[in-house]
Design a protein around this motif. Structure first.
Motif, PDB file in Angstrom:
ATOM      1  N   ILE A 345       0.986  -1.076   0.119  1.00  7.40           N
ATOM      2  CA  ILE A 345      -0.079  -0.104  -0.026  1.00  7.40           C
ATOM      3  C   ILE A 345       0.907   1.537  -0.003  1.00  7.40           C
ATOM      4  CG2 ILE A 345      -1.878   1.231   1.179  1.00  7.40           C
ATOM      5  CD1 ILE A 345      -2.805  -1.417   2.617  1.00  7.40           C
ATOM      6  N   GLY A 346       0.816   1.886  -1.064  1.00 10.34           N
ATOM      7  CA  GLY A 346       1.597   3.163  -1.088  1.00 10.34           C
ATOM      8  C   GLY A 346       1.253   4.188   0.043  1.00 10.34           C
ATOM      9  N   LEU A 347       2.198   4.929   0.425  1.00  6.38           N
ATOM     10  CA  LEU A 347       1.999   5.815   1.711  1.00  6.38           C
ATOM     11  C   LEU A 347       2.627   7.098   1.389  1.00  6.38           C
ATOM     12  CD1 LEU A 347       1.314   6.320   4.568  1.00  6.38           C
ATOM     13  CD2 LEU A 347       3.545   5.370   5.423  1.00  6.38           C
ATOM     14  N   LEU A 348       1.836   8.119   1.278  1.00  2.00           N
ATOM     15  CA  LEU A 348       2.268   9.423   1.149  1.00  2.00           C
ATOM     16  C   LEU A 348       1.713  10.417   2.319  1.00  2.00           C
ATOM     17  CD1 LEU A 348       3.237  11.967  -0.333  1.00  2.00           C
ATOM     18  CD2 LEU A 348       0.894  12.079  -1.554  1.00  2.00           C
ATOM     19  N   THR A 349       2.561  10.916   3.150  1.00  2.00           N
ATOM     20  CA  THR A 349       2.312  12.005   4.071  1.00  2.00           C
ATOM     21  C   THR A 349       2.483  13.505   3.853  1.00  2.00           C
ATOM     22  OG1 THR A 349       4.447  11.610   5.152  1.00  2.00           O
ATOM     23  CG2 THR A 349       2.840  10.198   5.992  1.00  2.00           C
ATOM     24  N   VAL A 350       1.531  14.188   4.208  1.00  2.00           N
ATOM     25  CA  VAL A 350       1.706  15.451   3.821  1.00  2.00           C
ATOM     26  C   VAL A 350       1.540  16.381   5.317  1.00  2.00           C
ATOM     27  CG1 VAL A 350       0.636  17.381   2.368  1.00  2.00           C
ATOM     28  CG2 VAL A 350       0.738  15.116   1.667  1.00  2.00           C
ATOM     29  N   GLU A 351       2.574  17.498   5.381  1.00  3.98           N
ATOM     30  CA  GLU A 351       2.297  18.216   6.608  1.00  3.98           C
ATOM     31  C   GLU A 351       2.394  19.583   6.212  1.00  3.98           C
ATOM     32  OE1 GLU A 351       3.823  15.386  10.172  1.00  3.98           O
ATOM     33  OE2 GLU A 351       5.450  16.396   8.705  1.00  3.98           O
ATOM     34  N   GLY A 352       2.072  20.712   6.794  1.00  2.00           N
ATOM     35  CA  GLY A 352       2.298  22.054   6.587  1.00  2.00           C
ATOM     36  C   GLY A 352       3.064  22.551   7.668  1.00  2.00           C
ATOM     37  N   GLU A 413      -0.417   3.423  -8.932  1.00  2.36           N
ATOM     38  CA  GLU A 413      -1.643   2.730  -9.800  1.00  2.36           C
ATOM     39  C   GLU A 413      -0.971   1.861 -10.835  1.00  2.36           C
ATOM     40  OE1 GLU A 413      -5.864   1.751 -10.691  1.00  2.36           O
ATOM     41  OE2 GLU A 413      -4.969   2.797  -9.065  1.00  2.36           O
ATOM     42  N   ALA A 414       0.168   2.402 -11.344  1.00  2.00           N
ATOM     43  CA  ALA A 414       0.663   1.632 -12.399  1.00  2.00           C
ATOM     44  C   ALA A 414       1.675   0.707 -12.058  1.00  2.00           C
ATOM     45  CB  ALA A 414       1.621   2.685 -13.129  1.00  2.00           C
ATOM     46  N   GLY A 415       1.998   0.687 -10.941  1.00  4.33           N
ATOM     47  CA  GLY A 415       2.621  -0.433 -10.377  1.00  4.33           C
ATOM     48  C   GLY A 415       1.698  -1.706  -9.917  1.00  4.33           C
ATOM     49  N   ILE A 416       0.541  -1.204  -9.357  1.00  4.24           N
ATOM     50  CA  ILE A 416      -0.505  -2.161  -9.473  1.00  4.24           C
ATOM     51  C   ILE A 416      -1.098  -2.906 -10.473  1.00  4.24           C
ATOM     52  CG2 ILE A 416      -3.026  -2.511  -8.434  1.00  4.24           C
ATOM     53  CD1 ILE A 416      -2.489  -0.201  -6.472  1.00  4.24           C
ATOM     54  N   GLU A 417      -1.251  -2.020 -11.543  1.00  2.79           N
ATOM     55  CA  GLU A 417      -1.731  -2.591 -12.976  1.00  2.79           C
ATOM     56  C   GLU A 417      -0.742  -3.506 -13.335  1.00  2.79           C
ATOM     57  OE1 GLU A 417      -4.557  -2.364 -14.304  1.00  2.79           O
ATOM     58  OE2 GLU A 417      -5.471  -1.050 -13.115  1.00  2.79           O
ATOM     59  N   LYS A 418       0.714  -3.247 -13.347  1.00  2.00           N
ATOM     60  CA  LYS A 418       1.620  -4.127 -13.979  1.00  2.00           C
ATOM     61  C   LYS A 418       1.626  -5.573 -13.004  1.00  2.00           C
ATOM     62  CE  LYS A 418       6.770  -4.131 -14.663  1.00  2.00           C
ATOM     63  NZ  LYS A 418       7.800  -3.203 -14.358  1.00  2.00           N
ATOM     64  N   LYS A 419       1.529  -5.369 -11.646  1.00  2.00           N
ATOM     65  CA  LYS A 419       1.451  -6.700 -10.982  1.00  2.00           C
ATOM     66  C   LYS A 419       0.203  -7.421 -11.379  1.00  2.00           C
ATOM     67  CE  LYS A 419       3.995  -5.161  -7.102  1.00  2.00           C
ATOM     68  NZ  LYS A 419       3.959  -4.763  -5.665  1.00  2.00           N
ATOM     69  N   ARG A 420      -1.014  -6.881 -11.659  1.00  2.00           N
ATOM     70  CA  ARG A 420      -2.339  -7.449 -12.061  1.00  2.00           C
ATOM     71  C   ARG A 420      -1.789  -8.200 -13.496  1.00  2.00           C
ATOM     72  NH1 ARG A 420      -6.549  -2.680 -10.901  1.00  2.00           N
ATOM     73  NH2 ARG A 420      -6.797  -3.167  -8.719  1.00  2.00           N
ATOM     74  N   ASP A 421      -1.235  -7.363 -14.586  1.00  3.75           N
ATOM     75  CA  ASP A 421      -0.922  -8.134 -15.861  1.00  3.75           C
ATOM     76  C   ASP A 421      -0.001  -9.321 -15.631  1.00  3.75           C
ATOM     77  OD1 ASP A 421      -2.542  -6.163 -16.945  1.00  3.75           O
ATOM     78  OD2 ASP A 421      -0.952  -4.645 -17.393  1.00  3.75           O
ATOM     79  N   ALA A 422       0.907  -9.244 -14.668  1.00  2.00           N
ATOM     80  CA  ALA A 422       1.881 -10.087 -14.615  1.00  2.00           C
ATOM     81  C   ALA A 422       1.416 -11.473 -13.990  1.00  2.00           C
ATOM     82  CB  ALA A 422       3.036  -9.815 -13.549  1.00  2.00           C
ATOM     83  N   ALA A 423       0.212 -11.122 -12.982  1.00  2.00           N
ATOM     84  CA  ALA A 423      -0.573 -12.335 -12.853  1.00  2.00           C
ATOM     85  C   ALA A 423      -1.264 -13.182 -13.643  1.00  2.00           C
ATOM     86  CB  ALA A 423      -1.252 -11.920 -11.551  1.00  2.00           C
TER      87      ALA A 423
END
Length: 423
Positions: A345-352, A413-423
């Protein structure tokens, strides 16, 4: 008693409020030849300010009728796709014919925006929703006002919140994306951890956590210090009251929204005083644009909801006093919450940079907890020159923060699609 006094004060001031409104209408009437005189503008301005400060602010409308995508207007409709007594899951559906005219023919990634349940309505995220609508199928949690939830509908606590997040993610299909704005960060991270451990198909593809107290021990703010200085019993004795009649939730124990609003405003009281003084001056000077911007902000800011007692007190206890999640001690219905089980699961944190609610480092702490994630799945960003509100709304959010979030989701999302195609 606190709620009763608040209601009594409102109703006691009703005659004066009606009189003030009559004065405001008289001095703004086009039939009044003196309405544009100096004294006329001054009397109108003072009456209008008093009327606005003492009136009730109901739940605002979303008012998202359309968005501009690639220079083309696209109509938007609100659809409730799932609900409980405590929340409505709203899908902002974009018109498909308009989307095709804008050159978008494929279904775009689904994003669940989890709004904070911390005093304000979810409509505070209107600008956030509008930004994400340019590139995503957007769903948002529209939380209920606890005073309107009947006692027969039962309790709602921190663990119910986690379960609700999981249930709503399941409505979005496989690998949706989730954005946690402020308060829901710990609950969303907990939900994602449990879903990852269970290998659920609907576990998030990415998590974007914005200005959130994942570890409130870091860079403590005034809010954090208050929570630590006061014993738990103080919050239970002084911050909780019963909903009076005639509300549907009569008898329910809640943390009243007006208490939270007072707490927020007292942190920047001079700023709010200056804003209202400027509004008064704008009205007297006939500056309608300046006055309109003031009303637009405060119509939203002064609209607040009540929180159920058990959710509020558990949040204080779990997040701000015991710090259970960062210490690895949080349990959900007897089951240990283990962020280290998150592996894809990709994790992006954003702070001010100037956030006075969640200090720098509190959100970044999520990275240290997600030990199972490689660096390819992680990204952190600190936005210069913004406070808490600017992390998820305003010009810098639209121009600097959102493009980073969009790029991160697309990359993952591109990484997820790549793994789906490989499966």
């Amino acid at each position: 008693m606190l709620y009763t006094l608040y209601e009594a004060g409102y109703y006691a001031s009703t005659p004066l409020r009606f009189a003030t409104r009559a004065m405001r209408d008289f001095w703004s009437s086009p039939l009044n030849p003196a309405k544009d005189s100096d004294i006329g503008r001054r009397l109108f301005a003072n009456a209008d300010l008093f009327a606005n400060l003492t009136r009730r602010y109901g739940k605002p409308d979303w008012n998202i009728r359309s968005v501009e995508i690639d220079g083309k207007p696209v109509r938007v409709r609100e659809n409730v796709v799932w609900s409980s007594p405590w929340v409505k899951l709203i899908h902002f559906t974009r018109d498909m014919a308009d989307m095709r005219r804008a050159g978008h023919r494929e279904l775009e990634p689904a994003v669940l925006i989890v709004a904070p349940l911390s005093g304000h309505y979810a409509t505070l995220l209107r600008g956030t929703v509008e930004a994400f609508l340019q590139d995503h199928e957007v769903f948002v949690t529209d939380w209920s006002n606890a005073r309107d939830v009947h006692l027969m509908d039962g309790r709602f606590d921190f663990h119910d919140y986690v379960d609700h997040v999981r249930d709503m993610l399941r409505q979005l299909g496989p690998r949706p994306h989730v954005v946690a704005v402020c308060q829901p960060g710990p609950a969303v991270l907990a939900a994602a951890s449990l879903m990852a451990e269970d290998g659920e198909e609907s576990r998030p593809g990415t998590m974007t956590i914005m200005g959130s107290p994942i570890d409130a021990r870091l860079s403590p703010t005034v809010t954090n210090k208050l929570a630590e200085e006061k014993p738990f019993a103080w919050f239970k004795s002084n911050m909780i009251d019963s909903v009076p009649a005639p509300y549907a939730g009569m008898g329910r124990r809640v943390y009243p929204g007006f208490v939270q609003l007072y707490s927020f405003m007292s942190m920047n009281i001079e700023k709010h005083q200056d804003a209202h003084l400027q509004y008064l001056q704008d009205l007297m000077a006939g500056d309608g644009d300046g006055a309109e911007k003031h009303l637009e902000f405060y119509d939203e800011y002064l609209s607040v909801l009540d929180l159920p007692e058990e959710f509020y007190l558990q949040t204080v206890d779990y997040v701000f006093q015991q710090h259970l999640l960062p210490k690895g001690e949080l349990k959900h219905r007897g089951r240990a919450v283990q962020p280290g089980s998150i592996r894809d699961i990709g994790l992006l944190t954003v702070e001010g940079e100037n956030d006075d609610i969640s200090g720098i480092g509190q959100t970044q702490a999520a990275h240290a907890l997600c030990t199972g994630l490689s660096d390819d799945y992680k990204e952190d960003y600190v936005q210069p020159h913004v406070g808490h509100y600017g992390v998820f709304n305003g010009r810098r959010f639209r121009e600097e923060i959102y493009p980073r979030v969009r790029a991160f989701i697309r990359r993952q999302e591109a990484g997820i699609e790549k793994k789906r195609d490989a499966a």
